[in-house]
Structure formats: structure tokens, C-alpha cells
Design a protein around this motif. Structure first.
Motif, PDB file in Angstrom:
ATOM      1  N   LYS A  48     -16.304  -2.392   3.741  1.00 15.50           N
ATOM      2  CA  LYS A  48     -15.594  -3.137   4.777  1.00 15.50           C
ATOM      3  C   LYS A  48     -15.880  -4.626   4.643  1.00 15.50           C
ATOM      4  CE  LYS A  48     -17.460  -0.797   8.138  1.00 15.50           C
ATOM      5  NZ  LYS A  48     -17.859  -0.355   9.503  1.00 15.50           N
ATOM      6  N   GLY A  49     -15.167  -5.418   5.410  1.00 11.87           N
ATOM      7  CA  GLY A  49     -15.440  -6.849   5.407  1.00 11.87           C
ATOM      8  C   GLY A  49     -14.193  -7.706   5.535  1.00 11.87           C
ATOM      9  N   LEU A  50     -14.423  -8.969   5.715  1.00 13.44           N
ATOM     10  CA  LEU A  50     -13.386  -9.972   5.903  1.00 13.44           C
ATOM     11  C   LEU A  50     -12.393  -9.987   4.742  1.00 13.44           C
ATOM     12  CD1 LEU A  50     -14.331 -13.621   6.977  1.00 13.44           C
ATOM     13  CD2 LEU A  50     -12.536 -13.211   5.315  1.00 13.44           C
ATOM     14  N   ASP A  51     -12.918 -10.033   3.514  1.00 14.94           N
ATOM     15  CA  ASP A  51     -12.046 -10.090   2.338  1.00 14.94           C
ATOM     16  C   ASP A  51     -11.176  -8.846   2.224  1.00 14.94           C
ATOM     17  OD1 ASP A  51     -13.576 -12.333   1.953  1.00 14.94           O
ATOM     18  OD2 ASP A  51     -14.147 -11.868  -0.106  1.00 14.94           O
ATOM     19  N   LEU A  52     -11.762  -7.704   2.528  1.00 22.27           N
ATOM     20  CA  LEU A  52     -11.006  -6.452   2.446  1.00 22.27           C
ATOM     21  C   LEU A  52      -9.883  -6.440   3.475  1.00 22.27           C
ATOM     22  CD1 LEU A  52     -10.701  -3.699   1.086  1.00 22.27           C
ATOM     23  CD2 LEU A  52     -12.300  -2.767   2.778  1.00 22.27           C
ATOM     24  N   ASP A  53     -10.142  -6.948   4.666  1.00 24.89           N
ATOM     25  CA  ASP A  53      -9.090  -7.026   5.681  1.00 24.89           C
ATOM     26  C   ASP A  53      -7.898  -7.836   5.177  1.00 24.89           C
ATOM     27  OD1 ASP A  53     -10.414  -5.513   7.544  1.00 24.89           O
ATOM     28  OD2 ASP A  53     -10.472  -7.056   9.094  1.00 24.89           O
ATOM     29  N   ILE A  54      -8.201  -8.977   4.535  1.00 27.34           N
ATOM     30  CA  ILE A  54      -7.134  -9.833   4.019  1.00 27.34           C
ATOM     31  C   ILE A  54      -6.317  -9.104   2.952  1.00 27.34           C
ATOM     32  CG2 ILE A  54      -6.609 -11.943   2.738  1.00 27.34           C
ATOM     33  CD1 ILE A  54      -9.106 -13.193   4.056  1.00 27.34           C
ATOM     34  N   PHE A  55      -7.011  -8.491   1.999  1.00 30.84           N
ATOM     35  CA  PHE A  55      -6.280  -7.884   0.890  1.00 30.84           C
ATOM     36  C   PHE A  55      -5.589  -6.583   1.296  1.00 30.84           C
ATOM     37  CE2 PHE A  55      -5.272  -6.563  -3.396  1.00 30.84           C
ATOM     38  CZ  PHE A  55      -4.993  -7.780  -4.004  1.00 30.84           C
ATOM     39  N   GLU A  56      -6.163  -5.866   2.241  1.00 29.30           N
ATOM     40  CA  GLU A  56      -5.468  -4.668   2.742  1.00 29.30           C
ATOM     41  C   GLU A  56      -4.174  -5.051   3.451  1.00 29.30           C
ATOM     42  OE1 GLU A  56      -8.698  -1.110   3.433  1.00 29.30           O
ATOM     43  OE2 GLU A  56      -8.410  -2.547   5.075  1.00 29.30           O
ATOM     44  N   GLY A  57      -4.186  -6.216   4.123  1.00 29.10           N
ATOM     45  CA  GLY A  57      -2.956  -6.706   4.747  1.00 29.10           C
ATOM     46  C   GLY A  57      -1.883  -6.984   3.711  1.00 29.10           C
ATOM     47  N   TYR A  58      -2.298  -7.570   2.590  1.00 24.10           N
ATOM     48  CA  TYR A  58      -1.357  -7.829   1.491  1.00 24.10           C
ATOM     49  C   TYR A  58      -0.797  -6.509   0.957  1.00 24.10           C
ATOM     50  CZ  TYR A  58       0.194  -8.729  -3.288  1.00 24.10           C
ATOM     51  OH  TYR A  58       0.922  -8.760  -4.450  1.00 24.10           O
ATOM     52  N   CYS A  59      -1.662  -5.541   0.724  1.00 22.88           N
ATOM     53  CA  CYS A  59      -1.219  -4.263   0.162  1.00 22.88           C
ATOM     54  C   CYS A  59      -0.320  -3.503   1.132  1.00 22.88           C
ATOM     55  CB  CYS A  59      -2.425  -3.417  -0.234  1.00 22.88           C
ATOM     56  SG  CYS A  59      -2.996  -3.806  -1.894  1.00 22.88           S
ATOM     57  N   LYS A  60      -0.592  -3.638   2.416  1.00 17.15           N
ATOM     58  CA  LYS A  60       0.281  -2.996   3.401  1.00 17.15           C
ATOM     59  C   LYS A  60       1.676  -3.612   3.335  1.00 17.15           C
ATOM     60  CE  LYS A  60       0.628  -1.866   8.330  1.00 17.15           C
ATOM     61  NZ  LYS A  60      -0.021  -1.999   9.669  1.00 17.15           N
ATOM     62  N   ALA A  61       1.736  -4.929   3.137  1.00 21.79           N
ATOM     63  CA  ALA A  61       3.029  -5.622   3.056  1.00 21.79           C
ATOM     64  C   ALA A  61       3.775  -5.284   1.766  1.00 21.79           C
ATOM     65  CB  ALA A  61       2.812  -7.134   3.156  1.00 21.79           C
ATOM     66  N   ARG A  62       3.050  -4.874   0.729  1.00 21.47           N
ATOM     67  CA  ARG A  62       3.668  -4.623  -0.574  1.00 21.47           C
ATOM     68  C   ARG A  62       3.755  -3.139  -0.935  1.00 21.47           C
ATOM     69  NH1 ARG A  62       4.610  -9.062   0.510  1.00 21.47           N
ATOM     70  NH2 ARG A  62       4.332 -10.971  -0.735  1.00 21.47           N
ATOM     71  N   GLY A  63       3.201  -2.286  -0.103  1.00 22.53           N
ATOM     72  CA  GLY A  63       3.225  -0.862  -0.398  1.00 22.53           C
ATOM     73  C   GLY A  63       2.297  -0.456  -1.517  1.00 22.53           C
ATOM     74  N   CYS A  64       1.195  -1.198  -1.691  1.00 22.67           N
ATOM     75  CA  CYS A  64       0.239  -0.898  -2.764  1.00 22.67           C
ATOM     76  C   CYS A  64      -0.905  -0.038  -2.251  1.00 22.67           C
ATOM     77  CB  CYS A  64      -0.351  -2.194  -3.321  1.00 22.67           C
ATOM     78  SG  CYS A  64       0.871  -3.350  -3.958  1.00 22.67           S
ATOM     79  N   THR A  65      -1.628   0.538  -3.182  1.00 23.80           N
ATOM     80  CA  THR A  65      -2.880   1.220  -2.861  1.00 23.80           C
ATOM     81  C   THR A  65      -4.005   0.557  -3.637  1.00 23.80           C
ATOM     82  OG1 THR A  65      -2.541   2.845  -4.633  1.00 23.80           O
ATOM     83  CG2 THR A  65      -1.723   3.414  -2.437  1.00 23.80           C
ATOM     84  N   LEU A  66      -5.218   0.647  -3.107  1.00 25.50           N
ATOM     85  CA  LEU A  66      -6.385   0.008  -3.721  1.00 25.50           C
ATOM     86  C   LEU A  66      -7.317   1.046  -4.324  1.00 25.50           C
ATOM     87  CD1 LEU A  66      -7.353  -2.651  -1.007  1.00 25.50           C
ATOM     88  CD2 LEU A  66      -5.799  -2.890  -2.947  1.00 25.50           C
ATOM     89  N   LYS A  67      -7.761   0.794  -5.549  1.00 28.09           N
ATOM     90  CA  LYS A  67      -8.818   1.578  -6.161  1.00 28.09           C
ATOM     91  C   LYS A  67     -10.014   0.648  -6.307  1.00 28.09           C
ATOM     92  CE  LYS A  67     -10.175   4.303 -10.193  1.00 28.09           C
ATOM     93  NZ  LYS A  67      -9.794   4.792 -11.552  1.00 28.09           N
TER      94      LYS A  67
END
Length: 248
Positions: A48-67
Motif C-alpha cells: 500500500k501507499g501514496l504512490d500505489l494510490d496514484i498509479f492504481e488511479g491511472y490503471c483504473k482509468a485505462r483498464g490495466c492490471t498491475l503485476k
């Protein structure tokens, strides 16, 4: 200008399409070093963390998943340089040396560098010449090394050869508490978290020159689209709300 605008829009459409396939979304390989709270850390088995919140927001907007793959600090940066990872984040300082081998997003956060000691030691100084009296430790691969080499060594203040290197902040702070280290070099964001948990205090604070960015392999089109997200979709107000959530 209209032609340029259309071209830029077309490029962004292509980038968005590249990150959202019919199979449920492109998988983005993420490298982290989860020992840098509040930017990126593990708690109860969760990242978890600040950076993850930012990038998860990007992935939600783009329909991506994170590994997400965890490394020590140096390994995380190496994964980006070798293109084993599409992006890295854990409160990474933007430096000229790093920009030679990787690309950075626009800066998203200001940072300080803090030399901290145990409160029981009460080490404080205003003159950097005092540094040479003490042992200093920090994780391998940190931007502090470049700073010491460029700014402190030429002035005879401190040598990189004097520094004790560790895999992560966890080992640095353990040695500080065990009395095997006088001072720990921490990012200001990390220091703000650990001051609430450990009996540590600032001995000296470097300000005014460090900023965080998300790191990408050289030439990554993902970086360009992520910057578009930061600037035009999340915006400064949305970014500040995430920072305030984790810093307050």
C-alpha cells in the motif's frame, strides 16, 4: 496548431488502446521497494501507499492490471533499466544520473533528506563539517550517494567510502536502534512516518532540491500517457488530495 492537436489526440488514443485490450486490460509490470512509507510499504501482507494510490488511479482509468514485484532498492531501479519492469515507484528521487538510464514522469512531490539519530543520542548540528564525526547509513542505490560524491566529497565533508550500505530502510533503522550506527539518511517522507513509531529525531535536514517521480524504461510510451493522466485527468487538486491523505 489544430493539426498538431489532432496528432497528439491520436497518439493518446493509441496509448490508451494499448493499455486496454479485449482480454480485460494490459498487464503492467511494476517494480517496488516496499520499505518507504508512506509512498510504498507492506502492512499485514498487503502492499500500500501514496504512490500505489496514484498509479492504481491511472490503471483504473485505462483498464490495466498491475503485476507488482518487490525488490531491494537497487534491484527495483535495475528492473526498470533492464526493462524487466514497465514502471517503478517507491518515492524515487529524480536525479541527473538516473535520467541517463531511465525516464521519469513529471515530478509529483517535493521531498527533503533527513539525517536522523536516536533521541537518546540527541545528535544535532548546523555545520555540515560535524558529519565526519559520525557513522552514516542508508540503502544501496539511493540518490544520497550522488549527492555526497558531488557536493560533500569535494568539500572534504564526507566520503561515500565512509557510508554503511544496507538492503532497505528497515535494516538501516534496526542498526540505528542497536547502536551500530550514529545517523540514518532518510527521505523526509519516510522520516515523518518513523518518527511516530521510533525514538528518532532530525539531526540535520537538506531541503529545496529533491523531487519524486515515477521511473520508466528509456523511451517508454507509458510514461507519456501517465504524464497526461497526472496533468490533465488527475490534476493538481486530485494529486494533492492523495498526498494529504497519506501525509496527514
Amino acid at each position: 496548431m489544430r493539426g498538431l492537436a489532432r496528432l497528439l489526440s491520436a497518439v493518446l488514443v493509441v496509448l490508451v488502446a494499448a493499455c486496454s485490450g479485449k482480454d480485460g486490460g494490459k498487464e503492467i509490470k511494476v517494480a517496488v521497494s516496499p520499505a518507504s512509507p508512506p509512498n510504498l510499504y507492506e502492512e499485514n501482507g498487503q502492499t500500500k501507499g501514496l504512490d500505489l494510490d496514484i498509479f492504481e488511479g491511472y490503471c483504473k482509468a485505462r483498464g490495466c492490471t498491475l503485476k507488482i514485484t518487490a525488490y531491494d532498492w537497487q534491484g527495483m531501479l535495475g528492473a526498470v533499466v533492464s526493462k524487466q519492469a514497465d514502471v517503478a515507484f517507491s518515492g524515487i528521487s529524480i536525479t541527473d544520473q538516473r535520467k541517463q538510464v531511465m525516464d521519469f514522469s513529471k515530478p509529483y512531490m517535493e521531498n527533503t533528506w533527513n539525517l536522523v539519530s536516536l533521541t537518546s543520542r540527541n545528535i544535532r548540528f548546523d555545520d555540515l563539517a560535524e558529519m565526519k564525526k559520525y557513522s552514516i547509513g542508508y540503502p544501496r542505490g539511493m540518490a544520497y550517494t550522488d549527492f555526497i560524491q558531488k557536493e560533500l566529497e569535494p568539500k572534504g565533508i564526507y566520503q561515500v567510502s565512509q557510508v554503511k550500505m544496507y538492503p532497505s530502510y528497515n535494516e538501516v533503522l534496526a542498526d540505528l536502534q542497536n547502536g551500530n550506527l550514529d545517523l540514518a539518511f532518510l527521505d523526509g517522507t519516510v522520516a515523518s512516518v518513523y518518527r511516530k513509531k521510533l525514538p528518532i529525531q532530525d539531526s540535520y535536514v537538506f531541503t529545496g532540491f529533491d523531487r519524486f517521480g515515477f521511473a520508466f524504461p528509456k523511451g517508454s510510451p507509458l510514461r507519456d500517457d501517465f504524464d497526461h493522466y497526472l496533468n490533465d485527468e488527475l490534476g493538481q487538486q486530485g494529486l494533492q488530495a492523495i498526498i494529504d491523505k497519506w501525509m496527514n
